[in-house]
Design a protein around this motif. Sequence first.
Motif, PDB file in Angstrom:
ATOM      1  N   PRO A   1       3.020  -2.140   3.471  1.00  0.00           N
ATOM      2  CA  PRO A   1       3.757  -1.015   2.903  1.00  0.00           C
ATOM      3  C   PRO A   1       3.003  -0.242   1.827  1.00  0.00           C
ATOM      4  N   CYS A   2       1.856  -0.766   1.422  1.00  0.00           N
ATOM      5  CA  CYS A   2       1.071  -0.084   0.396  1.00  0.00           C
ATOM      6  C   CYS A   2      -0.067   0.676   1.049  1.00  0.00           C
ATOM      7  N   MET A   3      -0.279   1.893   0.605  1.00  0.00           N
ATOM      8  CA  MET A   3      -1.428   2.659   1.089  1.00  0.00           C
ATOM      9  C   MET A   3      -2.108   3.306  -0.086  1.00  0.00           C
ATOM     10  N   GLY A   4      -3.416   3.331  -0.013  1.00  0.00           N
ATOM     11  CA  GLY A   4      -4.173   3.858  -1.126  1.00  0.00           C
ATOM     12  C   GLY A   4      -5.400   4.617  -0.679  1.00  0.00           C
ATOM     13  N   TRP A   5      -5.936   5.363  -1.612  1.00  0.00           N
ATOM     14  CA  TRP A   5      -7.198   6.069  -1.418  1.00  0.00           C
ATOM     15  C   TRP A   5      -8.222   5.515  -2.396  1.00  0.00           C
ATOM     16  N   PHE A   6      -9.394   5.268  -1.871  1.00  0.00           N
ATOM     17  CA  PHE A   6     -10.500   4.766  -2.664  1.00  0.00           C
ATOM     18  C   PHE A   6     -11.698   5.668  -2.440  1.00  0.00           C
TER      19      PHE A   6
ATOM     20  N   VAL B   1      -8.590   5.404  -6.285  1.00  0.00           N
ATOM     21  CA  VAL B   1      -8.289   6.757  -6.724  1.00  0.00           C
ATOM     22  C   VAL B   1      -6.787   6.923  -6.916  1.00  0.00           C
ATOM     23  N   ALA B   2      -6.021   6.510  -5.924  1.00  0.00           N
ATOM     24  CA  ALA B   2      -4.566   6.652  -5.967  1.00  0.00           C
ATOM     25  C   ALA B   2      -3.948   5.702  -4.962  1.00  0.00           C
ATOM     26  N   SER B   3      -2.714   5.315  -5.231  1.00  0.00           N
ATOM     27  CA  SER B   3      -2.006   4.439  -4.299  1.00  0.00           C
ATOM     28  C   SER B   3      -0.512   4.720  -4.379  1.00  0.00           C
ATOM     29  N   VAL B   4       0.197   4.296  -3.340  1.00  0.00           N
ATOM     30  CA  VAL B   4       1.626   4.576  -3.286  1.00  0.00           C
ATOM     31  C   VAL B   4       2.304   3.585  -2.351  1.00  0.00           C
ATOM     32  N   TYR B   5       3.559   3.296  -2.627  1.00  0.00           N
ATOM     33  CA  TYR B   5       4.373   2.482  -1.727  1.00  0.00           C
ATOM     34  C   TYR B   5       4.984   3.395  -0.671  1.00  0.00           C
ATOM     35  N   LEU B   6       4.781   3.084   0.597  1.00  0.00           N
ATOM     36  CA  LEU B   6       5.441   3.845   1.650  1.00  0.00           C
ATOM     37  C   LEU B   6       6.945   3.676   1.500  1.00  0.00           C
ATOM     38  N   ASN B   7       7.652   4.788   1.513  1.00  0.00           N
ATOM     39  CA  ASN B   7       9.104   4.805   1.375  1.00  0.00           C
ATOM     40  C   ASN B   7       9.557   4.280   0.025  1.00  0.00           C
ATOM     41  N   GLY B   8       8.658   4.270  -0.937  1.00  0.00           N
ATOM     42  CA  GLY B   8       9.060   3.787  -2.254  1.00  0.00           C
ATOM     43  C   GLY B   8       8.450   4.564  -3.394  1.00  0.00           C
ATOM     44  N   GLY B   9       7.442   5.364  -3.085  1.00  0.00           N
ATOM     45  CA  GLY B   9       6.854   6.176  -4.124  1.00  0.00           C
ATOM     46  C   GLY B   9       6.066   5.358  -5.118  1.00  0.00           C
ATOM     47  N   ASN B  10       6.375   5.563  -6.417  1.00  0.00           N
ATOM     48  CA  ASN B  10       5.682   4.886  -7.515  1.00  0.00           C
ATOM     49  C   ASN B  10       4.176   5.046  -7.408  1.00  0.00           C
ATOM     50  N   PRO B  11       3.685   6.261  -7.423  1.00  0.00           N
ATOM     51  CA  PRO B  11       2.249   6.473  -7.262  1.00  0.00           C
ATOM     52  C   PRO B  11       1.454   6.018  -8.476  1.00  0.00           C
ATOM     53  N   PHE B  12       0.227   5.631  -8.192  1.00  0.00           N
ATOM     54  CA  PHE B  12      -0.742   5.263  -9.219  1.00  0.00           C
ATOM     55  C   PHE B  12      -1.931   6.199  -9.097  1.00  0.00           C
ATOM     56  N   TYR B  13      -2.503   6.587 -10.240  1.00  0.00           N
ATOM     57  CA  TYR B  13      -3.687   7.429 -10.234  1.00  0.00           C
ATOM     58  C   TYR B  13      -4.725   6.869 -11.202  1.00  0.00           C
ATOM     59  N   ALA B  14      -5.958   6.952 -10.794  1.00  0.00           N
ATOM     60  CA  ALA B  14      -7.038   6.649 -11.718  1.00  0.00           C
ATOM     61  C   ALA B  14      -7.069   7.734 -12.789  1.00  0.00           C
ATOM     62  N   ASP B  15      -7.467   7.366 -13.986  1.00  0.00           N
ATOM     63  CA  ASP B  15      -7.500   8.324 -15.093  1.00  0.00           C
ATOM     64  C   ASP B  15      -8.372   9.540 -14.756  1.00  0.00           C
ATOM     65  N   SER B  16      -9.416   9.321 -13.996  1.00  0.00           N
ATOM     66  CA  SER B  16     -10.363  10.395 -13.709  1.00  0.00           C
ATOM     67  C   SER B  16      -9.781  11.487 -12.812  1.00  0.00           C
TER      68      SER B  16
ATOM     69  N   GLY C   1       1.482  -5.416  -3.757  1.00  0.00           N
ATOM     70  CA  GLY C   1       0.681  -5.094  -4.929  1.00  0.00           C
ATOM     71  C   GLY C   1      -0.163  -3.848  -4.745  1.00  0.00           C
ATOM     72  N   CYS C   2       0.512  -2.717  -4.559  1.00  0.00           N
ATOM     73  CA  CYS C   2      -0.183  -1.480  -4.192  1.00  0.00           C
ATOM     74  C   CYS C   2      -1.247  -1.069  -5.194  1.00  0.00           C
ATOM     75  N   HIS C   3      -1.073  -1.438  -6.425  1.00  0.00           N
ATOM     76  CA  HIS C   3      -1.964  -0.911  -7.448  1.00  0.00           C
ATOM     77  C   HIS C   3      -3.124  -1.847  -7.784  1.00  0.00           C
ATOM     78  N   ARG C   4      -3.306  -2.887  -6.960  1.00  0.00           N
ATOM     79  CA  ARG C   4      -4.423  -3.800  -7.158  1.00  0.00           C
ATOM     80  C   ARG C   4      -5.407  -3.655  -5.997  1.00  0.00           C
ATOM     81  N   GLN C   5      -6.623  -3.282  -6.308  1.00  0.00           N
ATOM     82  CA  GLN C   5      -7.626  -3.037  -5.262  1.00  0.00           C
ATOM     83  C   GLN C   5      -7.861  -4.271  -4.411  1.00  0.00           C
ATOM     84  N   ASP C   6      -7.823  -5.427  -5.005  1.00  0.00           N
ATOM     85  CA  ASP C   6      -8.131  -6.663  -4.285  1.00  0.00           C
ATOM     86  C   ASP C   6      -7.132  -6.957  -3.167  1.00  0.00           C
ATOM     87  N   ASN C   7      -5.953  -6.351  -3.213  1.00  0.00           N
ATOM     88  CA  ASN C   7      -4.922  -6.642  -2.221  1.00  0.00           C
ATOM     89  C   ASN C   7      -5.140  -5.891  -0.906  1.00  0.00           C
TER      90      ASN C   7
END
Length: 122
Positions: free
Chosen positions: A32-37, A48-63, A102-108
Amino acid sequence: QVQLVESGGGSVQAGGSLRLSCVASGYTYNSPCMGWFRQAPGKEREMVASVYLNGGNPFYADSVKGRFTISEDNGRDAVYLQMDNLKPEDTAMYYCAAAPMGCHRQDNYNYWGQGTQVIVSS
C-alpha cells in the motif's frame, strides 16, 4: 510480485516542470505504500516523496518541499510526482517503489521500477 512502470522523465531547463507517473500491477494489495526515489551519479539513493495509497499522508524530503507534489490514484494503483521549479541539482534517475508498510522508511521498499531519467539544465 509487484511490477512498477515509470514514465514522464526528460530534459528541462531550470525553473521548468515535469510530471512522473508510475503504474503498479500484480499483488498490489500487499504494497500500500508507494514512493519516489532518486539517485544522481556518485551519490546515494534518496527518498524524494512517499504516500499511502488510499490514505494520503505524504512525505517529502526537505530538498523538494514546496516544489514537488506526490499524488496517488488508488483505483489505478498509480502514483504521480509533479515536479515544479526544477533545479539542476534535481538531475537524477528517478525510481518508483512499493512497500508493504512503513511508507516513510526507505528500507521498507522491496519492489522497484526501472527508473526514468530527469535532466535539468541551468
